[in-house]
Design an enzyme around this catalytic site. Structure first.
Site, PDB file in Angstrom:
ATOM      1  N   GLU A  79       0.826  -1.216   0.000  1.00  0.00           N
ATOM      2  CA  GLU A  79       0.000   0.000   0.000  1.00  0.00           C
ATOM      3  C   GLU A  79       0.857   1.262   0.000  1.00  0.00           C
ATOM      4  O   GLU A  79       0.593   2.193  -0.753  1.00  0.00           O
ATOM      5  CB  GLU A  79      -0.977   0.009   1.179  1.00  0.00           C
ATOM      6  CG  GLU A  79      -2.240  -0.822   0.959  1.00  0.00           C
ATOM      7  CD  GLU A  79      -2.024  -2.316   1.148  1.00  0.00           C
ATOM      8  OE1 GLU A  79      -0.939  -2.707   1.610  1.00  0.00           O
ATOM      9  OE2 GLU A  79      -2.942  -3.095   0.834  1.00  0.00           O
TER      10      GLU A  79
ATOM     11  N   HIS B 248     -11.455  -4.452   8.977  1.00  0.00           N
ATOM     12  CA  HIS B 248     -12.093  -4.357   7.655  1.00  0.00           C
ATOM     13  C   HIS B 248     -13.451  -3.666   7.724  1.00  0.00           C
ATOM     14  O   HIS B 248     -14.281  -3.845   6.834  1.00  0.00           O
ATOM     15  CB  HIS B 248     -12.282  -5.752   7.031  1.00  0.00           C
ATOM     16  CG  HIS B 248     -11.009  -6.435   6.651  1.00  0.00           C
ATOM     17  ND1 HIS B 248     -10.166  -6.984   7.577  1.00  0.00           N
ATOM     18  CD2 HIS B 248     -10.437  -6.655   5.440  1.00  0.00           C
ATOM     19  CE1 HIS B 248      -9.125  -7.529   6.957  1.00  0.00           C
ATOM     20  NE2 HIS B 248      -9.265  -7.341   5.665  1.00  0.00           N
TER      21      HIS B 248
END
Lengths: 323, 322
Positions: B58, B127
């Site tokens: 990322e 999440h």
């Protein structure tokens, strides 16, 4: 090696410009005339100049918190740099960036960066854009030995390798991450060997030999332009000064010996260049002296420009955030 | 107008903008495979040069999007879950958000970040988070939060054309929502709220997936003779303060419904703005219906206890309806 007299003189000029600029920054910061943190690169001039001399004007660089030398080597205007470091409106970033954030996109300088390792993915993306747009530019990414332990270094080398991006990673190993010796916190003796982990070429280069740096960068740039992907060059050099100007006020004790500093000063990259070109007969002493004198005058003029420039108006704090 | 899902609307917008500008490209994890829905022929249409699968890096690829934007392209960078931005916070907050300002306005950073957020049932704390509150105090990023398919398409298209970094938060619970979506050139400007339902007794300012909950509540309360106005800011930065204050001036009562955790939420920020600029309009205290200050837990009854539903908005309303 095919380096003509004009290019050598230009290299010499830029190395002197950097040396004088950094010495000035050190003196003015110590005198309290310049605000903020100053990280100078005295002793590391050959790496900055060797790399940028091998690049085209349209090629791009990313730089670091110790970035004045890289910017000058890529053609940065010392007057606008100095004005920025003084926090003046006439500076490159209108006083919003300061020493650690100078950029000149018209020269392909994508910016110094205050975050160690912060510029490495940016350089990688710049190379990705060149590949996608098929424009043929190469991006040279400067970072230090400390950044080679940041995750962004590893993520970026992997990315550049899988996409064969036109980027040259220049690890300027100056022996210290802040005040900690590189060897104490790094798994390998030579950071260049980390290239193996990403299946790209990696070389240890004498970072105090401007011609060696130039030769390696030229080869890496040719590879990049041929679509053969990235290269890691570890330029071994040394930080003559501290991590930050004025560190004596908050660092207790010494983190290196006088002998070590003296040993590296004896390997001054500017004197090494002089010796090489005088011995070969390429240049004469007075030609070099003239250039050195001009570099001193340019930096003096830059200081005068910065001193005489206006400070920004407080209302300008609200400008330049959005397009 | 076709009645299509949120995800289809997103892909329609994406395809139209990629056809419009050859310098746009998509990078992110599994973007050629489309793990969260993918329009038929999307990859085939643009090919591997414009749809780039990234490694699990990322920080690396968010930063690469920044560098690619600086070098003249218009990247659309997909970060699968908003919580994964934490792995790339330097590149998002120190680089993307600040580089234009720090360089004195020298550079354009036309980057669109697409990310998914919110609780959708059993995804647990890493999440399910909204994450946008953390970005509210990072000047330099525009924050977009569509609540339905038509806005999703129109906001995404505007985000891609914007020359600033924009983060588009797509709430996972909305992925299958359907509504009529205008075909072709449908642009929703950034910074313009929508009145999703008109009413006169109280205003619910609802963000993202809280909008359908607020509308369902409004429909239910109508039987009791309570008339709710539902305002969807649609973008948190820039925030349409004018539309919010106009509604509060009309109803004199306000609840802000936000799935973020209470402290530092968008609800807190908007509530403070109303207190400062619209205090005289108020007949009752400002109320917030948010997630409680606990990470989103896994087990369904626990998740339900943390995430604000229709009932949480109703509780807050009952306290101020008198």
């Amino acid at each position: 090696m095919d380096i003509g007299k004009e290019l050598v003189l230009e290299m010499y000029r830029k190395m002197h410009r950097i040396r004088n600029f950094e010495q000035k920054i050190k003196d003015l910061t110590t005198a309290g005339e310049i605000p903020g943190f100053a990280h100078v690169s005295i002793g590391e001039e050959a790496t900055a100049v060797g790399v940028c001399s091998a690049l085209r004007p349209t090629d791009r660089i990313t730089s670091t918190h110790r970035g004045h030398g890289h910017l000058i080597a890529k053609g940065g205007d010392v007057a606008r740099m100095m004005a920025e470091i003084y926090g003046k409106r006439t500076g490159y970033c209108k006083g919003k960036g300061g020493s650690m954030h100078i950029a000149d996109f018209s020269l392909g300088i994508l910016g110094a960066n205050g975050i160690v390792g912060g510029g490495i993915p940016i350089a990688t993306g710049s190379a990705l854009a060149a590949k996608l747009a098929k424009t043929g530019e190469v991006t040279a990414c400067f970072f230090g030995d400390g950044a080679a332990n940041e995750g962004t270094f590893h993520e970026s080398l992997n990315l550049a390798s899988i996409w064969k991006l036109p980027v040259i990673y220049i690890c300027e190993n100056n022996g210290f991450g802040e005040f900690t010796p590189t060897a104490a916190v790094t798994s390998v003796k030579d950071i260049a060997v980390r290239a193996k982990g990403y299946d790209i070429p990696g070389y240890v280069v004498d970072g105090n030999d401007v011609f060696e740096v130039y030769r390696h960068t030229s080869e890496a740039a040719a590879r990049a332009r041929a679509g053969e992907g990235p290269t890691l060059l570890e330029c071994k050099t040394y930080r003559w000064e501290g991590h930050v100007v004025g560190e004596g006020a908050f660092i207790s004790g010494k983190y290196r010996t006088e002998e070590e500093v003296a040993r590296w000063k004896a390997r001054c990259p500017i004197i090494a260049l002089e010796k090489a070109v005088l011995e070969s007969g390429m240049l004469k002493r007075d030609e070099l002296d003239r250039v050195a004198q001009q570099a001193r005058e340019e930096v003096e003029a830059a200081v005068q420009f910065a001193r005489q420039s206006p400070l920004p108006e407080p209302s300008e704090a609200n400008e330049d955030l959005w397009i | 107008m076709a009645r299509i899902t949120f995800i289809q609307a997103i892909f329609d917008g994406l395809i139209e903008e990629m056809e419009r500008d050859p310098l746009t490209f998509v990078l992110g994890l599994d973007v050629t495979r489309g793990t969260f829905g993918r329009a038929a022929g999307f990859f085939e249409r643009f090919g591997p040069e414009r749809i780039l699968d990234m490694p699990l890096s990322e920080a690396g690829f968010v930063g690469a999007a920044v560098g690619a934007a600086m070098a003249g392209t218009r990247p659309i960078c997909e970060v699968q879950f908003a919580s994964f931005f934490y792995c790339a916070f330097d590149q998002l907050c120190n680089q993307a958000a600040k580089l234009r300002y720090m360089s004195g306005g020298q550079v354009r950073l036309p980057i669109t970040f697409r990310t998914r957020c919110g609780a959708v049932g059993g995804a647990a704390a890493q999440h399910s988070e909204t994450v946008y509150p953390q970005l509210l105090s990072v000047p330099g990023l525009k924050l977009v939060m569509p609540s339905g398919p038509a806005d999703a398409k129109g906001l995404l298209k505007s985000a891609i054309r914007d020359d600033n970094p924009v983060v588009v938060f797509e709430h996972l619970a909305l992925g299958g929502a359907r509504e009529e979506v205008p075909e072709g050139e449908h642009l929703v400007p950034l910074g313009k709220a929508a009145v999703k339902r008109e009413g006169k007794d109280a205003t619910v300012i609802a963000i993202g997936a809280m909008v359908p909950k607020a509308i369902a509540l409004a429909q239910r309360l109508e039987a009791e003779g309570i008339s709710l106005e539902v305002i969807d800011p649609r973008t948190l930065i820039p925030l349409d303060e004018e539309a919010i204050l106009a509604s509060v001036a009309k109803t004199n009562r306000v609840v802000i419904a936000d799935e973020a955790h209470l402290h530092g939420s968008a609800a807190s920020d908007i509530g403070c703005m109303i207190a400062e600029k619209g205090f005289d309009y108020l007949d009752a205290p400002i109320k917030r219906a948010t997630a409680i200050d606990a990470p989103v837990p896994f087990s369904p009854p626990l998740e339900k206890a943390v995430i604000p539903g229709e009932a949480a908005i109703e509780r807050a309303l009952r306290e101020i309806l008198g």
